[in-house]
Design an enzyme around this catalytic site. Sequence first.
Site, PDB file in Angstrom:
ATOM      1  N   ARG A   1       0.873  -1.183   0.000  1.00 11.49           N
ATOM      2  CA  ARG A   1       0.000   0.000   0.000  1.00 11.49           C
ATOM      3  C   ARG A   1       0.904   1.225   0.000  1.00 11.49           C
ATOM      4  O   ARG A   1       1.973   1.209   0.621  1.00 11.49           O
ATOM      5  CB  ARG A   1      -0.849   0.033   1.265  1.00 11.49           C
TER       6      ARG A   1
ATOM      7  N   ASP B   1      -5.711  -1.028  10.625  1.00 14.42           N
ATOM      8  CA  ASP B   1      -6.366  -0.637   9.367  1.00 14.42           C
ATOM      9  C   ASP B   1      -6.016   0.781   8.929  1.00 14.42           C
ATOM     10  O   ASP B   1      -6.902   1.562   8.559  1.00 14.42           O
ATOM     11  CB  ASP B   1      -7.892  -0.807   9.471  1.00 14.42           C
TER      12      ASP B   1
ATOM     13  N   LYS C   1      10.725   3.307   7.810  1.00 12.69           N
ATOM     14  CA  LYS C   1      11.350   3.962   8.970  1.00 12.69           C
ATOM     15  C   LYS C   1      12.628   4.646   8.521  1.00 12.69           C
ATOM     16  O   LYS C   1      13.280   4.210   7.576  1.00 12.69           O
ATOM     17  CB  LYS C   1      11.694   2.906  10.034  1.00 12.69           C
TER      18      LYS C   1
HETATM   19  N1  GLU Z   1       7.257   6.687  15.051  1.00 14.29           N
HETATM   20  C1  GLU Z   1       5.924   6.286  15.344  1.00 14.29           C
HETATM   21  C2  GLU Z   1       5.811   4.778  15.373  1.00 14.29           C
HETATM   22  O1  GLU Z   1       6.769   4.084  15.599  1.00 14.29           O
HETATM   23  C3  GLU Z   1       4.893   6.958  14.480  1.00 14.29           C
HETATM   24  C4  GLU Z   1       4.971   6.705  13.025  1.00 14.29           C
HETATM   25  C5  GLU Z   1       4.067   7.577  12.168  1.00 14.29           C
HETATM   26  O2  GLU Z   1       3.289   8.338  12.723  1.00 14.29           O
HETATM   27  O3  GLU Z   1       4.174   7.464  10.944  1.00 14.29           O
HETATM   28  O4  GLU Z   1       4.753   4.223  15.261  1.00 14.29           O
END
Ligand code: GLU
Length: 472
Positions: free
Chosen positions: A66, A99, A106
């Site tokens: 996605r 969902d 990352k």
């Molecule tokens: N860093 C956060 C996590 O590990 C948030 C990620 C985000 O909001 O894209 O879930």
Amino acid sequence: MSNKNISFYESVNLNFDRAAKFVDLPKGLVEQIKVCNAVYQMKFPVKVGNQIKVIEAYRVQHSHHRLPTKGGIRYSIHVDQDEVMALAALMTYKCAIVDVPFGGAKGGVKISPFKYTDRQLESITRRYTTELIRKNFIGPGIDVPAPDYGTGAREMAWILDTYLTFKNGELDFAGCVTGKPVSQNGIRGRAEATGRGVYYGLREAVSFEDDMKKLGLETGMAGKTMVIQGLGNVGSHAGLISQKEGDAKIIAVSEYEGAIYSEKGIDMEKLLKFRKETGSIVGYPGTTTLAHRDAALELECDILVPAALENVITKENAHKIKAKIIGEAANGPISFDAEEILIKNGILVIPDMYINAGGVTVSYFEWLKNLSHMRFGRIEKRFNQNTYNSLVNVVEKLTGKTIGERERRMVTRGADEIDLVRSGLEETMVEAYQQIRLVRKRKKRINDLRSAAFVSALNKVGNDYLNLGVFP
Ligand code: GLU
């Protein structure tokens, strides 16, 4: 298992493999879900004083089933490829469980942020963003970063501004990053979201009588003893909200500088204020200081919330953990082999990929807000208020009684953005817990929530791939 400590990425993959046995998907597809689709390692120079420093950084896109891909950016000296790959993979499963229609990603920059001035951090952030733009690794429909350990709204604002410099005129530019300041296309409730999600998740977990009975606990959050490890954005909000809204009793807190304990409970709001003023939690009135900071993990309590970094509960200390429930607010705080010990000891582990998914859930709301170019609640707030007022008028007329001004304001209030964000987050966390709990109940051979969560995620991601028709 050998004596060597397993890496974070290995842990994630071992967890994956354990759960993969319970899904009915083609073998090659399972392998495709597991691997990281794109790993970008970069090195760039930054001027620090009169020296030039080479900065090592990463962006990993784990799954493109996605788009966009989604996940935070971490600033820490411990960043390496293994860690970023593990965190990116967790993002894929996390999004699927709640969902949120994104693939996982990352980023990481290998620096100790406190060793740099604000100006230098800004240069590093802007340069990192530029590298991402160059390689087409960022964009509202491509890959959308967010805060993580060592970063926050300020860094996201720098990313947004750098992106805009290159992409002037792009209509949806604001959706290129989430976790932005509210004044700069952010959303209300994003900063508290992960911690608030942890609270909703715990509250749901302790609401099932049969599950609690097995642990020798009553249902409900009220009065439950909690230990919080790490007072960053996630740990502090999880503690604050569990105390304020759930009436939980925080008996110990640990941070970099040490750990404190009080049988009577610690007021989180006052503790955070104390730390801001003194720079430490140690010495907070009415508490005793524990021998070392990790001792907090080993205390007797109902709920332990590790909210800092990965691999804090390993096979070295797992047998000493006396908590009944562990809510993994951090990503990967329990290593694979440690969890086997915890499960054997009857501890209920609520996995990271579910319990800390509140952050990305509200990031998704922020991204939607950016794409719609409008604040949530703007259209319907007044309309609802007027409808509720008419309703109260009718009731008053029919009953011949009048309602007080305060009560009227309370029942006729239309929802603001923050109300809607919290409502959406609560719904998401409750619904997802029920889903994974059901998987665990239905599959007799699954006896832990992490495997159940993985099964749920794998089925969703697998079906997406099959529906894409990429496997003719
Ligand atoms: N860093 C956060 C996590 O590990 C948030 C990620 C985000 O909001 O894209 O879930």
